[in-house]
Design a protein around this motif. Sequence first.
Motif, short mmCIF file in Angstrom:
data_model
loop_
_atom_site.label_atom_id
_atom_site.label_comp_id
_atom_site.label_asym_id
_atom_site.label_seq_id
_atom_site.Cartn_x
_atom_site.Cartn_y
_atom_site.Cartn_z
N TYR A 14 0.84 -1.21 0.00
CA TYR A 14 0.00 0.00 0.00
C TYR A 14 0.87 1.25 0.00
O TYR A 14 0.41 2.33 0.35
N TRP B 125 -5.16 -1.78 -13.40
CA TRP B 125 -5.89 -1.29 -12.22
C TRP B 125 -7.29 -0.89 -12.65
O TRP B 125 -7.53 -0.70 -13.86
N TRP C 261 -14.34 1.06 -4.13
CA TRP C 261 -13.69 -0.19 -3.70
C TRP C 261 -12.83 -0.77 -4.83
O TRP C 261 -12.29 -1.86 -4.69
N GLU C 262 -12.78 -0.10 -5.93
CA GLU C 262 -11.92 -0.47 -7.06
C GLU C 262 -12.28 -1.82 -7.66
O GLU C 262 -11.40 -2.57 -8.08
N GLU C 263 -13.57 -2.13 -7.66
CA GLU C 263 -13.96 -3.46 -8.11
C GLU C 263 -15.03 -3.46 -9.20
O GLU C 263 -15.10 -4.40 -9.99
N ARG D 149 -17.51 -3.56 4.31
CA ARG D 149 -17.87 -2.84 3.07
C ARG D 149 -19.25 -3.27 2.57
O ARG D 149 -20.15 -2.47 2.47
N TYR E 6 -12.58 -9.68 -0.03
CA TYR E 6 -11.21 -9.15 0.10
C TYR E 6 -10.81 -9.14 1.56
O TYR E 6 -11.45 -8.48 2.38
N THR F 283 -8.05 -11.24 -2.83
CA THR F 283 -9.43 -10.96 -3.19
C THR F 283 -10.33 -12.19 -3.15
O THR F 283 -11.55 -12.07 -3.10
C1 NOJ Z 1 -8.93 -5.74 -4.15
C2 NOJ Z 1 -9.82 -5.01 -3.21
O1 NOJ Z 1 -11.09 -5.54 -3.15
C3 NOJ Z 1 -9.84 -3.58 -3.54
O2 NOJ Z 1 -10.73 -2.89 -2.75
C4 NOJ Z 1 -8.46 -3.06 -3.39
O3 NOJ Z 1 -8.45 -1.70 -3.65
C5 NOJ Z 1 -7.51 -3.79 -4.30
N1 NOJ Z 1 -7.62 -5.21 -4.18
C6 NOJ Z 1 -6.07 -3.36 -4.05
O4 NOJ Z 1 -5.65 -3.62 -2.78
#
Ligand code: NOJ
Length: 491
Positions: free
Chosen positions: A64, A136, A203-205, A342, A348, A353
């Motif tokens: 991170y 990403w 949440w980047e998903e 979440r 995750y 994940t």
């Molecule tokens: C997967 C996670 O669910 C997501 O929230 C996170 O940002 C990424 N991996 C990176 O750590």
Amino acid sequence: MTTLLKSVLFVLLILSISFPTESLGNDIDTQFSRSINFMMSNMIRQDAAPGSVIAAPSRQHPDYFYFWVRDGALVMESAMDLYQSGRLTSLQKQKLQKFFLDHIMFTQTTQQNALKAAGLGEPKFFVDGRVYSGPWGRPQNDGPALRASSLIRLLSIAIRENWPQLEEMKKILYRANSAEASLIKFDLEYTAKRWHDLNVDLWEEVYGAHFYTLMTQRKALALGSQVAQAFGDPFAAKYYLQEFYRVTQELNRFWDPSRGYIYATLSGRKNISSKSATLGKSLNKSQLDSAVILAVIHSDIGEGLFTFTDDRVLSTFQKVVDSFTALYPINQNNQVAAAIGRYPEDTYDGYQTNSVGNAWVLITAGAAEYLYRTASQLALAPSIRISQANISFYSKTAGLENLSVGKVILRGSDDYNRVLQNLMIQADRYLARVMLHANPDGSLSEQINRRTGIQQGAPNLSWSHAGLITAKLARDRALSNAMVKGSRGKK
Ligand code: NOJ
Ligand code: NOJ
């Protein structure tokens, strides 16, 4: 008795009247100052560019050690809350002020670098400001919106305090008629033009249209319209306001009255303006998500719609809480409030994940902040009207009995005071939950293991400490409100 002793006893008496449940005691103050130190050590460090914020110090398991636009902007908000709280030493204030100025320069770098890559929605950077170009989820359009809002707030602080760097700041941050746009205007133009684009969630998903993202965009457009007006840019002001109304309209589509909650994401729509929302089949989620609660606390602009006391928000809060209360084994301990994650289907675990999700520190602290701010807002309202949507919140979280739809509770009545008092107690119980699982030195990771209660995932996540800090400051503000405080005097 000496006068000194008498006055000490008097103060103690007052305190015991106003604070019937000092469940948090001094612990919260200790955690608060530790969190300030942890957060600041992620902001000011030798191994990152000045003005950058590392998401967390760990470089592996998980890595991170990056600057995320969202995390950075939320840390900025938390730091500005602190800066304005009167709770810092003058040395700490000085350090923060220097950081804020550095952050402007760092933002100039990241914005320019983003333009050479996928655009302003680039979510993640190396700590020196270069774009992270690996695979990403991008773009993430909450980033530019959160960034614009935080820089607008910074500018307004500098104006109020008449900083010596003010003229320089104005040039960099907002210029009306310049081909080479300024930082805030850059993000506002992007937000105003691109808010209907599908993009990746916080949440980047998930790729779709997101309540959280749209709420951050709505706030940026509201603040942006004001700043444009103040900086001699009336056409932009009008444009941002017009898009603000459109985003607001769009947000209304996320509420599902039959399920009683606001959806996190709508997607799979060919045309964003079509009336009927269809949930993306691929999402495979209940769409019940704490992101909605975070959206409300991160994007409040002090008006009725989707604010703390909006029935739809109260209802969503209760559904989120109910679902995590049942889901996580640690929540069988109900001395403190439930630890919240979440979304229920999360897999995750902070490292991988394909695992099981856990409770999150920043979300559990967010639940506390939500209730403190709800109490503060209710203290100013004339009455509460019980509705189908809010009845479960007012009975379960606010602890009122014998409620029925249509009942009106007037400010000043015993029931009204009970609501305020119980919300403060409940909020304290969320902070107590966070502190129950904190490491002995006050360090906080991203997650709390759902079975063992042990800290898990990225250690000393900046956002975890930022969330604890904003919750504590929301508590202070609520307690300084005579109405909320008064309600705590009565049992
Ligand atoms: C997967 C996670 O669910 C997501 O929230 C996170 O940002 C990424 N991996 C990176 O750590
Ligand atoms: C994972 C979270 O899902 C995301 O919101 C955050 O930006 C990153 N971790 C970094 O903290």
